[in-house]
Design a protein around this motif. Structure first.
Motif, PDB file in Angstrom:
ATOM      1  N   ALA A  47       0.828  -1.201   0.000  1.00  0.00           N
ATOM      2  CA  ALA A  47       0.000   0.000   0.000  1.00  0.00           C
ATOM      3  C   ALA A  47       0.865   1.255   0.000  1.00  0.00           C
ATOM      4  CB  ALA A  47      -0.920  -0.004   1.216  1.00  0.00           C
ATOM      5  N   GLY A  48       1.942   1.235   0.803  1.00  0.00           N
ATOM      6  CA  GLY A  48       2.834   2.384   0.843  1.00  0.00           C
ATOM      7  C   GLY A  48       3.520   2.628  -0.489  1.00  0.00           C
ATOM      8  N   ILE A  49       4.022   1.546  -1.087  1.00  0.00           N
ATOM      9  CA  ILE A  49       4.684   1.667  -2.386  1.00  0.00           C
ATOM     10  C   ILE A  49       3.680   2.098  -3.448  1.00  0.00           C
ATOM     11  CG2 ILE A  49       5.902   0.401  -4.192  1.00  0.00           C
ATOM     12  CD1 ILE A  49       7.032  -1.403  -1.969  1.00  0.00           C
ATOM     13  N   GLY A  50       2.491   1.496  -3.404  1.00  0.00           N
ATOM     14  CA  GLY A  50       1.467   1.828  -4.387  1.00  0.00           C
ATOM     15  C   GLY A  50       1.015   3.270  -4.290  1.00  0.00           C
ATOM     16  N   ALA A  51       0.863   3.762  -3.057  1.00  0.00           N
ATOM     17  CA  ALA A  51       0.445   5.151  -2.867  1.00  0.00           C
ATOM     18  C   ALA A  51       1.494   6.117  -3.412  1.00  0.00           C
ATOM     19  CB  ALA A  51       0.184   5.422  -1.384  1.00  0.00           C
ATOM     20  N   ALA A  52       2.768   5.823  -3.140  1.00  0.00           N
ATOM     21  CA  ALA A  52       3.845   6.690  -3.618  1.00  0.00           C
ATOM     22  C   ALA A  52       3.911   6.703  -5.141  1.00  0.00           C
ATOM     23  CB  ALA A  52       5.179   6.233  -3.032  1.00  0.00           C
ATOM     24  N   ALA A  53       3.823   5.513  -5.755  1.00  0.00           N
ATOM     25  CA  ALA A  53       3.889   5.424  -7.210  1.00  0.00           C
ATOM     26  C   ALA A  53       2.675   6.094  -7.850  1.00  0.00           C
ATOM     27  CB  ALA A  53       3.976   3.961  -7.632  1.00  0.00           C
ATOM     28  N   SER A  54       1.505   5.853  -7.282  1.00  0.00           N
ATOM     29  CA  SER A  54       0.282   6.445  -7.827  1.00  0.00           C
ATOM     30  C   SER A  54       0.328   7.961  -7.738  1.00  0.00           C
ATOM     31  CB  SER A  54      -0.941   5.906  -7.072  1.00  0.00           C
ATOM     32  OG  SER A  54      -2.125   6.488  -7.566  1.00  0.00           O
ATOM     33  N   PHE A  55       0.764   8.481  -6.601  1.00  0.00           N
ATOM     34  CA  PHE A  55       0.834   9.933  -6.425  1.00  0.00           C
ATOM     35  C   PHE A  55       1.825  10.555  -7.402  1.00  0.00           C
ATOM     36  CE2 PHE A  55       2.915  13.604  -4.394  1.00  0.00           C
ATOM     37  CZ  PHE A  55       1.827  14.457  -4.308  1.00  0.00           C
ATOM     38  N   ALA A  56       2.973   9.899  -7.576  1.00  0.00           N
ATOM     39  CA  ALA A  56       4.011  10.449  -8.451  1.00  0.00           C
ATOM     40  C   ALA A  56       3.532  10.538  -9.890  1.00  0.00           C
ATOM     41  CB  ALA A  56       5.277   9.595  -8.354  1.00  0.00           C
ATOM     42  N   ILE A  57       2.983   9.447 -10.415  1.00  0.00           N
ATOM     43  CA  ILE A  57       2.558   9.457 -11.814  1.00  0.00           C
ATOM     44  C   ILE A  57       1.291  10.283 -12.001  1.00  0.00           C
ATOM     45  CG2 ILE A  57       1.065   7.411 -11.793  1.00  0.00           C
ATOM     46  CD1 ILE A  57       2.461   6.616 -14.457  1.00  0.00           C
ATOM     47  N   PHE A  58       0.524  10.452 -10.929  1.00  0.00           N
ATOM     48  CA  PHE A  58      -0.708  11.230 -10.962  1.00  0.00           C
ATOM     49  C   PHE A  58      -0.437  12.697 -11.273  1.00  0.00           C
ATOM     50  CE2 PHE A  58      -4.535  13.110  -8.923  1.00  0.00           C
ATOM     51  CZ  PHE A  58      -5.505  12.352  -9.553  1.00  0.00           C
ATOM     52  N   GLN A  59       0.755  13.173 -10.898  1.00  0.00           N
ATOM     53  CA  GLN A  59       1.075  14.587 -11.089  1.00  0.00           C
ATOM     54  C   GLN A  59       1.528  14.905 -12.515  1.00  0.00           C
ATOM     55  OE1 GLN A  59       0.052  16.220  -8.434  1.00  0.00           O
ATOM     56  NE2 GLN A  59      -0.243  14.150  -7.612  1.00  0.00           N
ATOM     57  N   LEU A  60       1.755  13.867 -13.327  1.00  0.00           N
ATOM     58  CA  LEU A  60       2.158  14.090 -14.717  1.00  0.00           C
ATOM     59  C   LEU A  60       0.911  14.270 -15.563  1.00  0.00           C
ATOM     60  CD1 LEU A  60       4.970  11.369 -14.962  1.00  0.00           C
ATOM     61  CD2 LEU A  60       5.205  13.818 -14.433  1.00  0.00           C
ATOM     62  N   ASN A  61       0.466  15.497 -15.676  1.00  0.00           N
ATOM     63  CA  ASN A  61      -0.794  15.810 -16.341  1.00  0.00           C
ATOM     64  C   ASN A  61      -0.568  16.198 -17.795  1.00  0.00           C
ATOM     65  OD1 ASN A  61      -3.676  16.268 -16.282  1.00  0.00           O
ATOM     66  ND2 ASN A  61      -3.199  18.452 -16.424  1.00  0.00           N
ATOM     67  N   ILE A  62      -1.354  15.606 -18.683  1.00  0.00           N
ATOM     68  CA  ILE A  62      -1.323  15.961 -20.100  1.00  0.00           C
ATOM     69  C   ILE A  62      -2.474  16.925 -20.349  1.00  0.00           C
ATOM     70  CG2 ILE A  62      -1.418  15.107 -22.466  1.00  0.00           C
ATOM     71  CD1 ILE A  62      -0.526  12.382 -21.386  1.00  0.00           C
ATOM     72  N   PRO A  63      -2.191  18.195 -20.710  1.00  0.00           N
ATOM     73  CA  PRO A  63      -3.245  19.207 -20.817  1.00  0.00           C
ATOM     74  C   PRO A  63      -4.104  19.043 -22.072  1.00  0.00           C
ATOM     75  CG  PRO A  63      -1.148  20.156 -21.453  1.00  0.00           C
ATOM     76  CD  PRO A  63      -0.845  18.756 -20.968  1.00  0.00           C
ATOM     77  N   VAL A  64      -4.846  17.961 -22.119  1.00  0.00           N
ATOM     78  CA  VAL A  64      -5.748  17.693 -23.238  1.00  0.00           C
ATOM     79  C   VAL A  64      -7.168  17.562 -22.706  1.00  0.00           C
ATOM     80  CG1 VAL A  64      -6.346  16.084 -25.087  1.00  0.00           C
ATOM     81  CG2 VAL A  64      -3.943  16.513 -24.547  1.00  0.00           C
ATOM     82  N   TRP A  65      -8.080  18.394 -23.193  1.00  0.00           N
ATOM     83  CA  TRP A  65      -9.494  18.321 -22.846  1.00  0.00           C
ATOM     84  C   TRP A  65      -9.705  18.307 -21.329  1.00  0.00           C
ATOM     85  CZ3 TRP A  65     -12.870  15.290 -26.732  1.00  0.00           C
ATOM     86  CH2 TRP A  65     -14.189  15.768 -26.700  1.00  0.00           C
ATOM     87  N   GLY A  66      -9.111  19.266 -20.642  1.00  0.00           N
ATOM     88  CA  GLY A  66      -9.279  19.353 -19.199  1.00  0.00           C
ATOM     89  C   GLY A  66      -8.218  18.611 -18.411  1.00  0.00           C
ATOM     90  N   GLY A  67      -7.373  17.838 -19.113  1.00  0.00           N
ATOM     91  CA  GLY A  67      -6.292  17.136 -18.425  1.00  0.00           C
ATOM     92  C   GLY A  67      -6.537  15.639 -18.324  1.00  0.00           C
ATOM     93  N   ILE A  68      -5.592  14.851 -18.769  1.00  0.00           N
ATOM     94  CA  ILE A  68      -5.639  13.397 -18.621  1.00  0.00           C
ATOM     95  C   ILE A  68      -4.294  12.923 -18.078  1.00  0.00           C
ATOM     96  CG2 ILE A  68      -7.323  13.018 -20.454  1.00  0.00           C
ATOM     97  CD1 ILE A  68      -5.012  12.258 -22.291  1.00  0.00           C
ATOM     98  N   HIS A  69      -4.299  11.789 -17.435  1.00  0.00           N
ATOM     99  CA  HIS A  69      -3.064  11.249 -16.877  1.00  0.00           C
ATOM    100  C   HIS A  69      -3.311   9.818 -16.442  1.00  0.00           C
ATOM    101  CE1 HIS A  69      -5.189  11.948 -13.154  1.00  0.00           C
ATOM    102  NE2 HIS A  69      -5.257  13.229 -13.426  1.00  0.00           N
ATOM    103  N   MET A  70      -2.248   9.145 -16.058  1.00  0.00           N
ATOM    104  CA  MET A  70      -2.363   7.819 -15.472  1.00  0.00           C
ATOM    105  C   MET A  70      -2.246   7.955 -13.955  1.00  0.00           C
ATOM    106  SD  MET A  70      -0.257   5.317 -18.081  1.00  0.00           S
ATOM    107  CE  MET A  70       1.331   6.096 -17.762  1.00  0.00           C
ATOM    108  N   ASN A  71      -2.786   6.980 -13.226  1.00  0.00           N
ATOM    109  CA  ASN A  71      -2.642   7.025 -11.770  1.00  0.00           C
ATOM    110  C   ASN A  71      -2.445   5.650 -11.141  1.00  0.00           C
ATOM    111  OD1 ASN A  71      -5.203   5.926 -11.879  1.00  0.00           O
ATOM    112  ND2 ASN A  71      -6.236   7.820 -11.278  1.00  0.00           N
ATOM    113  N   LEU A  72      -2.416   4.593 -11.954  1.00  0.00           N
ATOM    114  CA  LEU A  72      -2.085   3.241 -11.494  1.00  0.00           C
ATOM    115  C   LEU A  72      -3.067   2.679 -10.464  1.00  0.00           C
ATOM    116  CD1 LEU A  72       1.806   3.531 -11.093  1.00  0.00           C
ATOM    117  CD2 LEU A  72       0.494   2.812 -13.098  1.00  0.00           C
ATOM    118  N   THR A  73      -4.288   3.209 -10.406  1.00  0.00           N
ATOM    119  CA  THR A  73      -5.241   2.696  -9.424  1.00  0.00           C
ATOM    120  C   THR A  73      -5.644   1.253  -9.724  1.00  0.00           C
ATOM    121  OG1 THR A  73      -6.931   3.879 -10.711  1.00  0.00           O
ATOM    122  CG2 THR A  73      -6.230   4.874  -8.639  1.00  0.00           C
ATOM    123  N   GLY A  74      -5.663   0.874 -10.991  1.00  0.00           N
ATOM    124  CA  GLY A  74      -5.951  -0.516 -11.317  1.00  0.00           C
ATOM    125  C   GLY A  74      -4.894  -1.442 -10.748  1.00  0.00           C
TER     126      GLY A  74
END
Length: 226
Positions: A47-74
């Motif tokens: 959970a700790g590793i997953g939260a850190a990885a999810s948060f990190a990649i979550f901040q990489l926002n692609i400014p398309v149609w309001g913003g899209i990104h990955m977050n690894l929640t799956g």
């Protein structure tokens, strides 16, 4: 993957109260289940590793149609389980909102969206494994299903709530949101494939992390006695 990027005050007050109440109810139910059933040590580490990885990649926002990104929640849901996956979604959204990535008032709505991705991905992955799917297609399909569920829920929340200050009639808003959902569904497929590769690699080196320890032991036992 799906996330409501609208600013503070975008939703009417009744919608904020509704989604916040539902988000609190979900988190409360998860905390109750965790306290009642307990959590294994390796799940806490994941959970700790997953939260850190999810948060990190979550901040990489692609400014398309309001913003899209990955977050690894799956992937988080598959590895940490539905309960911890939902709590990770809450934590990631809290820290993201603190950095200005998402409105504080939309924490309830966004937690519902991202928690649903982790929960659906987990149960889909387990169901596909029980159907004797290989690890890669099971992981990729489960993550894609989870992320797709989150995208659809995100769109539904926006359409149901409406957007303060928007000149679009409800029908036009629905069409615009449908386009955003469709874009997120495309990203869900990409993230799903990446998740499949990660799950396949983990299954080859640490099958216990993805719940395959018993299955692997059974296959090895069968191979010895054959």
């Amino acid at each position: 993957m799906a996330h409501i990027h609208l600013g503070e005050g975008s939703f009417p007050l009744w919608a904020l109260v509704l989604w916040t109440t539902l988000g609190v109810a979900l988190v409360s139910a998860v905390v109750y289940r965790v306290r009642k059933g307990g959590v294994e040590t390796h799940q806490i580490a994941l959970a700790g590793i997953g939260a850190a990885a999810s948060f990190a990649i979550f901040q990489l926002n692609i400014p398309v149609w309001g913003g899209i990104h990955m977050n690894l929640t799956g992937l988080v849901g598959i590895l940490a389980g539905p309960l911890l996956g939902a709590l990770i979604a809450l934590v990631v959204n809290i820290f993201s909102a603190a950095l200005g990535h998402g409105a504080v008032g939309l924490l309830g709505a966004n937690t519902l969206v991202n928690a649903s991705e982790a929960i659906v991905a987990y149960y889909a992955f387990k169901a596909l494994l029980r159907m004797d799917w290989d690890v890669f297609p099971a992981g990729a399909s489960a993550a894609t299903l989870g992320l797709s569920a989150g995208a659809v829920l995100m769109g539904a929340i926006i359409v149901i709530s409406g957007v303060n200050g928007s000149a679009l009639p409800r029908g036009d808003l629905t069409i615009a949101v449908a386009g955003l959902v469709g874009l997120n569904l495309g990203v869900a497929v990409i993230e799903g494939v990446l998740t499949g590769f990660v799950v396949q690699f983990l299954a080859s080196v640490r099958p216990d992390l993805v719940g395959l320890a018993d299955r692997t032991a059974g296959e090895e036992s069968t191979g010895v006695t054959a």
